[in-house]
Enzyme design. Structure first.
Site, mmCIF file in Angstrom:
data_model
loop_
_atom_site.group_PDB
_atom_site.id
_atom_site.type_symbol
_atom_site.label_atom_id
_atom_site.label_comp_id
_atom_site.label_asym_id
_atom_site.label_seq_id
_atom_site.Cartn_x
_atom_site.Cartn_y
_atom_site.Cartn_z
ATOM 1 N N LYS A 1 0.984 -1.207 0.196
ATOM 2 C CA LYS A 1 0.062 -0.080 0.007
ATOM 3 C C LYS A 1 0.824 1.408 0.092
ATOM 4 O O LYS A 1 0.470 2.165 -0.597
ATOM 5 C CB LYS A 1 -0.842 -0.163 1.111
ATOM 6 C CG LYS A 1 -0.589 -0.087 2.644
ATOM 7 C CD LYS A 1 -1.614 -0.094 3.647
ATOM 8 C CE LYS A 1 -1.320 -0.731 5.005
ATOM 9 N NZ LYS A 1 -0.682 -2.085 5.054
ATOM 10 N N THR A 2 2.108 1.162 0.596
ATOM 11 C CA THR A 2 2.943 2.456 0.671
ATOM 12 C C THR A 2 3.316 2.632 -0.777
ATOM 13 O O THR A 2 3.693 3.848 -1.216
ATOM 14 C CB THR A 2 3.917 2.316 1.523
ATOM 15 O OG1 THR A 2 3.462 2.221 2.960
ATOM 16 C CG2 THR A 2 4.802 3.658 1.579
ATOM 17 N N ASP B 1 -1.896 7.312 4.043
ATOM 18 C CA ASP B 1 -1.710 5.941 4.315
ATOM 19 C C ASP B 1 -2.031 5.556 5.690
ATOM 20 O O ASP B 1 -2.213 6.678 6.574
ATOM 21 C CB ASP B 1 -0.080 5.874 4.266
ATOM 22 C CG ASP B 1 0.312 4.233 3.907
ATOM 23 O OD1 ASP B 1 -0.605 3.499 3.602
ATOM 24 O OD2 ASP B 1 1.742 4.037 3.960
ATOM 25 N N GLU B 2 -2.215 4.247 5.739
ATOM 26 C CA GLU B 2 -2.760 3.710 7.149
ATOM 27 C C GLU B 2 -3.751 4.476 7.785
ATOM 28 O O GLU B 2 -3.944 4.759 8.768
ATOM 29 C CB GLU B 2 -1.627 3.968 8.246
ATOM 30 C CG GLU B 2 -0.343 3.119 7.807
ATOM 31 C CD GLU B 2 -0.317 1.702 7.832
ATOM 32 O OE1 GLU B 2 -1.407 1.080 8.004
ATOM 33 O OE2 GLU B 2 0.663 1.096 7.394
ATOM 34 N N ARG C 1 3.207 -10.795 9.856
ATOM 35 C CA ARG C 1 4.687 -10.276 9.894
ATOM 36 C C ARG C 1 5.771 -11.301 9.405
ATOM 37 O O ARG C 1 6.733 -10.917 9.066
ATOM 38 C CB ARG C 1 5.177 -10.026 11.251
ATOM 39 C CG ARG C 1 4.228 -9.075 11.848
ATOM 40 C CD ARG C 1 3.992 -7.628 11.214
ATOM 41 N NE ARG C 1 2.580 -7.724 10.490
ATOM 42 C CZ ARG C 1 2.454 -6.894 9.317
ATOM 43 N NH1 ARG C 1 3.371 -5.812 8.968
ATOM 44 N NH2 ARG C 1 1.236 -7.010 8.884
ATOM 45 N N GLN D 1 -6.183 -4.485 9.932
ATOM 46 C CA GLN D 1 -4.776 -4.395 10.789
ATOM 47 C C GLN D 1 -5.103 -2.949 11.695
ATOM 48 O O GLN D 1 -4.307 -2.347 12.187
ATOM 49 C CB GLN D 1 -3.530 -4.012 9.867
ATOM 50 C CG GLN D 1 -3.268 -5.110 9.182
ATOM 51 C CD GLN D 1 -1.911 -4.707 8.238
ATOM 52 O OE1 GLN D 1 -0.883 -4.620 9.052
ATOM 53 N NE2 GLN D 1 -1.981 -4.880 7.158
#
Length: 706
Positions: free
Chosen positions: A9-10, A192-193, A573, A223
């Site tokens: 996504k980044t 973002d996020e 992760r 998340q």
């Protein structure tokens, strides 16, 4: 964009920025916002690699607001030279205000007060509203501190971190002309996020975007794990409602993990209702199956994790590519001990090392004082902890008298009852404190665990911790429980255990310097700290009912779903290998109880994991009957996760009221009541030798006497 874990996504944000610039839009018309300085720096670096240095405004929310206020804050009466009050400055300021208002910092810890003020600021509740809404004495006191704190910030021309957001929002709300300038400057806004935004950040985004603004937000509702600090998952779930005409793009390919890891994560998170449906997939091969490991207790769990780390390192995997996650910081203690024993470098992220935590240092100070009554540092630490009516004036006089007379503070305290000079209330408190020390002195020559428990009980230390209002009470209680476990473990492994020996051991642990090169160390961190990171090998410890999911989430559907999202974050992760462990027994406040595997483990498909079989546990360690007093059975076979009696077949022994039974340690007894069924059945039994006990059938090892 709804982006799954590891889907880039980044990268999407940075590519969109580059695309806009190549299409001819000015770099200065683009605003990109993320949540950490590290993430902003990485985003800026990626953009510069693609389009060269430009004037794209890439920032965190807080840095963006600071810039806006320096430029336009005069509309609110702010000086452009305002200073930003950091966390230490805030605590110092609040501490002085508490003193000026005669509020004991033991009852009103500066951190707790600041946490309450922060929540009110982010809820857009000002000091006057806080005072009007206050109901309890504590709330009225905090509101009074809040008012003085705000006034002091104003006098000092300072803003704290919450002010940066709240005052920028107030500027946009109250000054449309200022808002219009920023809307005109920024034609494209990228966040973002987005799932981590709170109410104020959401409103800032809406004001900047306007009704027809070009807003691109990326995030993953699966998340969203920061509800406890204000993040609102509804911001991303309701994006289409809030911004009519929005186009939703799903990023579903994971570029990080093996297929087995992705299948496990997807299966677990699919049980949540608050989410956006999507099918996360990867082109990577299946890879190793997830190893679900069952250990006898937390010590063995830590040892097995560390032994596996050693083995993998021997196979060529760098320590820096291995991490251990846990739900609560208290679980780091056994891991830190085992890592030190095996001489493996590690770095602790997002937390304080176990023996440096306030509650642990408090209790160790009590024990150090009993070991050395001339230890003035320990005495001053515990003299009014928990609060016992010995005020700052008395402490100040004590320090001066001890210095003038060149005597230990404790000797001076003993003299006060005969020399006088203290107010009656303070004198009684001093005498009570000295009496406690005298009473504990005899215990100091005996068992260390017994002494520690007596101290905790006599000073009501657990009640003191429960009064922390900054959201840390539960974790502090868990840390105290872990200290009791550590002391008990020290005594079990050291036949000649003494108070002095234990204090020496802990002092040596504290004196070990941290590893300077974190890149060559195993990483220990909570699951909350792990988001955004990735490792070749991940261990998740303590995946048990009450820990993961945490016991506080059991009665709240939203909190429970966030616990499952934490599990999802932990799983995703891992790039190549994932180990998930739980214990058969876990210690709580010195009592060894039966632990249950997390229900989340059942949600991982069997075909992608190696799971232990159902079992009866062999009573090879000290244990406690459910809801009963602690009893210690005789030592049996050496316990390990593999030394359990496997349950073979579908036949589960059944018992009924009136049955006569025999237990390998408690002896013979009569069944008084049976609740539940199968291996989860609980039996209330009156034993002839030890009285009534409540036992779990799964590990009771009962034999029916016909």
């Amino acid at each position: 964009m709804v982006a799954g874990a590891g889907s880039g996504k980044t990268r999407v944000i940075t590519r969109r920025i580059a695309w806009l610039i190549h299409r001819g839009y000015p770099a200065s018309s683009i605003l990109a916002i993320t949540f950490t300085n590290k993430a902003a720096a990485e985003m800026r670096s990626r953009v510069e690699e693609m389009v060269g240095e430009g004037r794209v405004f890439i920032s965190t929310f807080h840095s963006m607001c600071a810039r806006f206020l320096r430029i336009s804050g005069a509309s609110l009466g702010l000086s452009p030279r305002f200073t930003i009050c950091n966390a230490d400055d805030q605590k110092s300021l609040v501490n002085e205000i508490l003193k000026s208002q005669n509020l004991d910092t033991a009852h009103y810890p500066p951190g707790s007060v600041l946490s309450s003020i922060s929540l009110m600021k982010n809820g857009m509740i000002g000091p006057e509203d806080a005072a009007a809404q206050a109901q309890s004495y504590y709330e009225r006191a905090v509101a009074s501190v809040y008012a003085a704190y705000s006034e002091q910030l104003k006098v000092n021309e300072s803003l704290d971190f919450d002010d940066l957001l709240v005052k920028t929002l107030a500027m946009f709300q109250g000054h449309p002309d200022v808002l219009a300038q920023y809307r005109q400057r920024f034609s494209f806004i990228l966040i973002d996020e987005y799932q981590d935004t709170n109410r104020v950040q959401y409103l800032l985004a809406r004001f900047l975007a306007g009704d027809g603004g070009n807003l691109c937000a990326t995030g993953d509702p699966d998340q969203s794990i920061y509800r406890w600090r204000g993040a609102d998952i509804g911001n991303i779930l309701d994006f289409e409602r809030d911004f009519p005409g929005a186009r939703v793009i799903k990023l579903e390919q994971n570029y990080r993990s093996t297929a087995n890891i992705i299948r496990a994560a997807s299966a677990v998170i699919s049980h949540n209702e608050q989410r956006k449906e999507r099918d996360l997939w990867t082109a990577e091969p299946p890879g190793d199956k997830i190893a679900i490991v069952r250990a006898e207790n937390e010590s063995e769990e830590a040892d097995r994790i560390v032994q596996t780390i050693r083995s993998l390192h021997g196979d060529g995997i760098s320590y820096s590519q291995m991490a251990v996650f846990y739900r609560v910081n208290a679980l780091s203690r056994a891991l830190e001990r085992s890592l030190r024993i095996f001489n493996i470098p590690y770095v602790l992220v997002g937390g304080v090392e176990f023996y440096k935590r306030k509650e642990i240092r408090d209790l160790l100070a009590y024990m150090k004082l009993l070991y050395n009554l001339r230890d003035s540092v320990s005495l001053y630490r515990v003299l009014n902890t928990p609060p016992r009516g010995i005020g700052l004036t008395t402490v100040k006089r004590l320090k001066q008298d001890a210095l003038d007379q060149m005597r230990s503070p404790l000797d001076v305290l003993r003299d006060y009852s005969t020399t006088g000079g203290l107010a009656t209330r303070s004198l009684k408190s001093v005498e009570a404190f000295v009496s406690l020390l005298d009473g504990w002195s005899a215990l100091a020559e005996g068992g260390v665990e017994t002494l520690l428990k007596q101290i905790i009980d006599d000073v009501n230390y657990l009640d003191y911790l429960k009064n922390f209002n900054d959201g840390t009470a539960a974790e502090r209680l868990e840390n105290v429980s872990e200290l009791i476990n550590a002391v008990g473990e020290y005594e079990r492994f050291n036949p000649d255990a003494t108070l002095g020996g234990y204090l020496e051991e802990t002092a040596l642990i504290q004196d070990i310097d941290g590893w300077s090169d974190a890149s060559q160390s195993v990483t220990l961190m909570t699951l909350h700290s792990a988001k955004g990171l990735e490792f070749d090998v991940v261990f998740m410890a303590g995946v048990e009912e009450g820990l993961m999911p945490h016991i506080r989430s059991m009665d709240d559907d939203e909190q429970f779903e966030e616990e499952r999202r934490l599990m999802y974050v932990g799983i995703t992760r891992a790039r190549k290998k994932l180990f998930v462990s739980h214990s058969i027994y876990r210690s709580k406040f010195g009592e060894t109880i039966r632990a249950l595997p997390s229900r989340f483990l059942d949600e991982i498909p069997d075909e992608v994991a190696r799971k232990p079989r159902p079992f009866f546990s062999r009573p090879s360690r000290p244990f406690a009957a459910v809801g009963a007093d602690r009893d210690t059975p005789p030592a049996a076979d050496a316990g390990s996760a593999d030394s359990v009696l496997e349950f073979d077949g579908d036949v589960v022994p059944t018992f009924a009221r009136g049955d006569r039974v025999e237990h390998p340690y408690f002896g013979r007894g009569d069944v008084l009541n049976v609740s539940g069924s199968g291996l989860s059945a609980r039996l209330k039994i009156r034993f002839r030798n030890v009285g009534e006990k409540l036992l779990l059938l799964e590990h009771a090892r009962l034999k029916k006497i016909l």
